[in-house]
Motif scaffolding. Structure first.
Motif, PDB file in Angstrom:
ATOM      1  N   LEU A 250       0.834  -1.201   0.000  1.00  0.00           N
ATOM      2  CA  LEU A 250       0.000   0.000   0.000  1.00  0.00           C
ATOM      3  C   LEU A 250       0.865   1.247   0.000  1.00  0.00           C
ATOM      4  O   LEU A 250       2.056   1.205   0.326  1.00  0.00           O
ATOM      5  N   SER A 251       0.258   2.361  -0.340  1.00  0.00           N
ATOM      6  CA  SER A 251       0.951   3.647  -0.279  1.00  0.00           C
ATOM      7  C   SER A 251       1.487   3.854   1.128  1.00  0.00           C
ATOM      8  O   SER A 251       0.806   3.532   2.111  1.00  0.00           O
ATOM      9  N   SER A 252       2.668   4.410   1.228  1.00  0.00           N
ATOM     10  CA  SER A 252       3.254   4.631   2.556  1.00  0.00           C
ATOM     11  C   SER A 252       2.750   5.929   3.179  1.00  0.00           C
ATOM     12  O   SER A 252       2.923   6.152   4.367  1.00  0.00           O
ATOM     13  N   ARG A 253       2.136   6.787   2.374  1.00  0.00           N
ATOM     14  CA  ARG A 253       1.626   8.069   2.855  1.00  0.00           C
ATOM     15  C   ARG A 253       0.153   8.218   2.518  1.00  0.00           C
ATOM     16  O   ARG A 253      -0.321   7.715   1.504  1.00  0.00           O
ATOM     17  N   GLY A 254      -0.534   8.918   3.397  1.00  0.00           N
ATOM     18  CA  GLY A 254      -1.939   9.206   3.181  1.00  0.00           C
ATOM     19  C   GLY A 254      -2.302  10.462   3.943  1.00  0.00           C
ATOM     20  O   GLY A 254      -1.425  11.186   4.437  1.00  0.00           O
ATOM     21  N   HIS A 255      -3.594  10.729   4.060  1.00  0.00           N
ATOM     22  CA  HIS A 255      -4.060  11.932   4.744  1.00  0.00           C
ATOM     23  C   HIS A 255      -5.013  11.560   5.870  1.00  0.00           C
ATOM     24  O   HIS A 255      -5.828  10.639   5.731  1.00  0.00           O
ATOM     25  N   VAL A 256      -4.900  12.293   6.972  1.00  0.00           N
ATOM     26  CA  VAL A 256      -5.767  12.041   8.130  1.00  0.00           C
ATOM     27  C   VAL A 256      -7.214  12.251   7.709  1.00  0.00           C
ATOM     28  O   VAL A 256      -7.590  13.313   7.214  1.00  0.00           O
TER      29      VAL A 256
ATOM     30  N   GLN B 283      -2.710   3.193  15.270  1.00  0.00           N
ATOM     31  CA  GLN B 283      -2.274   4.086  16.335  1.00  0.00           C
ATOM     32  C   GLN B 283      -1.324   5.133  15.782  1.00  0.00           C
ATOM     33  O   GLN B 283      -0.584   4.877  14.826  1.00  0.00           O
ATOM     34  N   ALA B 284      -1.315   6.284  16.433  1.00  0.00           N
ATOM     35  CA  ALA B 284      -0.311   7.303  16.132  1.00  0.00           C
ATOM     36  C   ALA B 284       1.012   6.849  16.728  1.00  0.00           C
ATOM     37  O   ALA B 284       1.050   6.080  17.695  1.00  0.00           O
ATOM     38  N   ALA B 285       2.089   7.317  16.149  1.00  0.00           N
ATOM     39  CA  ALA B 285       3.414   7.025  16.694  1.00  0.00           C
ATOM     40  C   ALA B 285       3.501   7.585  18.116  1.00  0.00           C
ATOM     41  O   ALA B 285       2.821   8.567  18.451  1.00  0.00           O
ATOM     42  N   PRO B 286       4.317   6.974  18.962  1.00  0.00           N
ATOM     43  CA  PRO B 286       4.465   7.473  20.332  1.00  0.00           C
ATOM     44  C   PRO B 286       4.795   8.960  20.350  1.00  0.00           C
ATOM     45  O   PRO B 286       5.590   9.441  19.533  1.00  0.00           O
ATOM     46  N   GLY B 287       4.152   9.673  21.259  1.00  0.00           N
ATOM     47  CA  GLY B 287       4.391  11.108  21.389  1.00  0.00           C
ATOM     48  C   GLY B 287       3.456  11.975  20.566  1.00  0.00           C
ATOM     49  O   GLY B 287       3.391  13.183  20.766  1.00  0.00           O
ATOM     50  N   ILE B 288       2.722  11.389  19.616  1.00  0.00           N
ATOM     51  CA  ILE B 288       1.776  12.146  18.791  1.00  0.00           C
ATOM     52  C   ILE B 288       0.418  12.104  19.483  1.00  0.00           C
ATOM     53  O   ILE B 288      -0.102  11.033  19.788  1.00  0.00           O
ATOM     54  N   THR B 289      -0.151  13.278  19.747  1.00  0.00           N
ATOM     55  CA  THR B 289      -1.451  13.372  20.409  1.00  0.00           C
ATOM     56  C   THR B 289      -2.463  13.998  19.463  1.00  0.00           C
ATOM     57  O   THR B 289      -2.097  14.496  18.389  1.00  0.00           O
ATOM     58  N   VAL B 290      -3.727  14.031  19.884  1.00  0.00           N
ATOM     59  CA  VAL B 290      -4.762  14.651  19.055  1.00  0.00           C
ATOM     60  C   VAL B 290      -4.460  16.128  18.821  1.00  0.00           C
ATOM     61  O   VAL B 290      -4.856  16.687  17.791  1.00  0.00           O
TER      62      VAL B 290
ATOM     63  N   VAL C  19      -7.421  17.138  10.377  1.00  0.00           N
ATOM     64  CA  VAL C  19      -7.966  16.382   9.247  1.00  0.00           C
ATOM     65  C   VAL C  19      -7.315  16.909   7.971  1.00  0.00           C
ATOM     66  O   VAL C  19      -7.175  18.115   7.782  1.00  0.00           O
ATOM     67  N   GLY C  20      -6.873  15.992   7.128  1.00  0.00           N
ATOM     68  CA  GLY C  20      -6.266  16.350   5.853  1.00  0.00           C
ATOM     69  C   GLY C  20      -4.747  16.388   5.868  1.00  0.00           C
ATOM     70  O   GLY C  20      -4.124  16.382   4.811  1.00  0.00           O
ATOM     71  N   MET C  21      -4.124  16.429   7.062  1.00  0.00           N
ATOM     72  CA  MET C  21      -2.659  16.499   7.085  1.00  0.00           C
ATOM     73  C   MET C  21      -2.067  15.178   6.600  1.00  0.00           C
ATOM     74  O   MET C  21      -2.672  14.122   6.728  1.00  0.00           O
ATOM     75  N   GLU C  22      -0.877  15.258   6.009  1.00  0.00           N
ATOM     76  CA  GLU C  22      -0.211  14.068   5.499  1.00  0.00           C
ATOM     77  C   GLU C  22       0.469  13.303   6.635  1.00  0.00           C
ATOM     78  O   GLU C  22       1.110  13.900   7.502  1.00  0.00           O
ATOM     79  N   VAL C  23       0.318  11.977   6.610  1.00  0.00           N
ATOM     80  CA  VAL C  23       0.981  11.085   7.554  1.00  0.00           C
ATOM     81  C   VAL C  23       1.604   9.948   6.759  1.00  0.00           C
ATOM     82  O   VAL C  23       1.254   9.707   5.607  1.00  0.00           O
ATOM     83  N   ARG C  24       2.541   9.263   7.421  1.00  0.00           N
ATOM     84  CA  ARG C  24       3.163   8.098   6.777  1.00  0.00           C
ATOM     85  C   ARG C  24       3.137   6.924   7.737  1.00  0.00           C
ATOM     86  O   ARG C  24       3.143   7.088   8.958  1.00  0.00           O
ATOM     87  N   ALA C  25       3.130   5.721   7.174  1.00  0.00           N
ATOM     88  CA  ALA C  25       3.178   4.501   7.964  1.00  0.00           C
ATOM     89  C   ALA C  25       4.620   4.255   8.384  1.00  0.00           C
ATOM     90  O   ALA C  25       5.539   4.352   7.566  1.00  0.00           O
ATOM     91  N   VAL C  26       4.807   3.971   9.670  1.00  0.00           N
ATOM     92  CA  VAL C  26       6.139   3.691  10.209  1.00  0.00           C
ATOM     93  C   VAL C  26       6.065   2.430  11.065  1.00  0.00           C
ATOM     94  O   VAL C  26       5.012   2.104  11.609  1.00  0.00           O
ATOM     95  N   PRO C  27       7.189   1.710  11.198  1.00  0.00           N
ATOM     96  CA  PRO C  27       7.183   0.534  12.080  1.00  0.00           C
ATOM     97  C   PRO C  27       6.932   0.956  13.521  1.00  0.00           C
ATOM     98  O   PRO C  27       7.355   2.037  13.943  1.00  0.00           O
ATOM     99  N   GLY C  28       6.242   0.112  14.262  1.00  0.00           N
ATOM    100  CA  GLY C  28       5.950   0.409  15.657  1.00  0.00           C
ATOM    101  C   GLY C  28       6.021  -0.833  16.515  1.00  0.00           C
ATOM    102  O   GLY C  28       6.105  -1.955  16.017  1.00  0.00           O
ATOM    103  N   VAL C  29       5.964  -0.617  17.806  1.00  0.00           N
ATOM    104  CA  VAL C  29       5.982  -1.710  18.775  1.00  0.00           C
ATOM    105  C   VAL C  29       4.636  -1.713  19.485  1.00  0.00           C
ATOM    106  O   VAL C  29       4.189  -0.697  20.004  1.00  0.00           O
TER     107      VAL C  29
ATOM    108  N   TRP D 176       1.085   5.550  12.597  1.00  0.00           N
ATOM    109  CA  TRP D 176       1.010   6.685  11.663  1.00  0.00           C
ATOM    110  C   TRP D 176       1.749   7.856  12.285  1.00  0.00           C
ATOM    111  O   TRP D 176       1.562   8.160  13.456  1.00  0.00           O
ATOM    112  N   ARG D 177       2.600   8.501  11.508  1.00  0.00           N
ATOM    113  CA  ARG D 177       3.370   9.653  11.977  1.00  0.00           C
ATOM    114  C   ARG D 177       3.194  10.790  10.969  1.00  0.00           C
ATOM    115  O   ARG D 177       3.341  10.572   9.776  1.00  0.00           O
TER     116      ARG D 177
END
Length: 148
Positions: free
Chosen positions: A57-63, A105-112, A117-127, A141-142
């Motif tokens: 899948l695309s590595s980037r998308g929009h919230v 989930q959002a990457a650690p440290g990312i809050t609401v 809405v609409g901002m670009e995010v990318r998929a990253v590895p997580g634990v 998502w970061r």
């Protein structure tokens, strides 16, 4: 002794760093893309079915939407019921090329407060969880331009 890195669900993602991708499947008959992956039959009710092939899948998308989760999630998420549950941020991300929305989930440290809405995010590895022997991996998502 090093920990074993184990995907929470095998076959749903691959790679590291910039090469990290969620893995879906595409129907050869109707071109519909599925995530989570589908390996048995096309889920499109208007399709007679075709061969399903793995599709990075695309590595980037929009919230598309987001929220904070204040409840303890069910399995396969592993938590200690004796400890308090810290809220986590959940993001629904639209992948326009695939015409689907993927929740994670959002990457650690990312809050609401960090999201719109609409901002670009990318998929990253997580634990998802760690113990003495195993690190269970997942995706997060970061927002683009924000490093760990």
């Amino acid at each position: 002794m090093p920990r074993t890195r184990t995907p929470v669900v095998a076959g749903w993602f691959t790679g590291d760093g910039d090469g990290f991708r969620l893995l879906g499947t595409r129907c050869s008959a109707c071109s519909t893309v599925f995530f989570p992956r589908e390996d048995v039959h096309c889920r499109n009710p208007h399709c007679g079915g075709g061969r399903l092939t793995e599709e990075p899948l695309s590595s980037r998308g929009h919230v598309w939407s987001f929220t904070d989760s204040r409840y303890r999630p069910p399995s396969p998420y592993v938590t200690d019921p004796e400890l308090s549950w810290p809220p986590c941020t959940l993001i629904a991300v639209e992948l326009p090329a695939e015409r689907l929305v993927v929740l994670g989930q959002a990457a650690p440290g990312i809050t609401v407060a960090d999201l719109t809405v609409g901002m670009e995010v990318r998929a990253v590895p997580g634990v998802l969880h760690e113990d003495a022997e195993t690190t269970w991996t997942t995706w997060h998502w970061r927002p683009t331009g924000v490093e760990a």
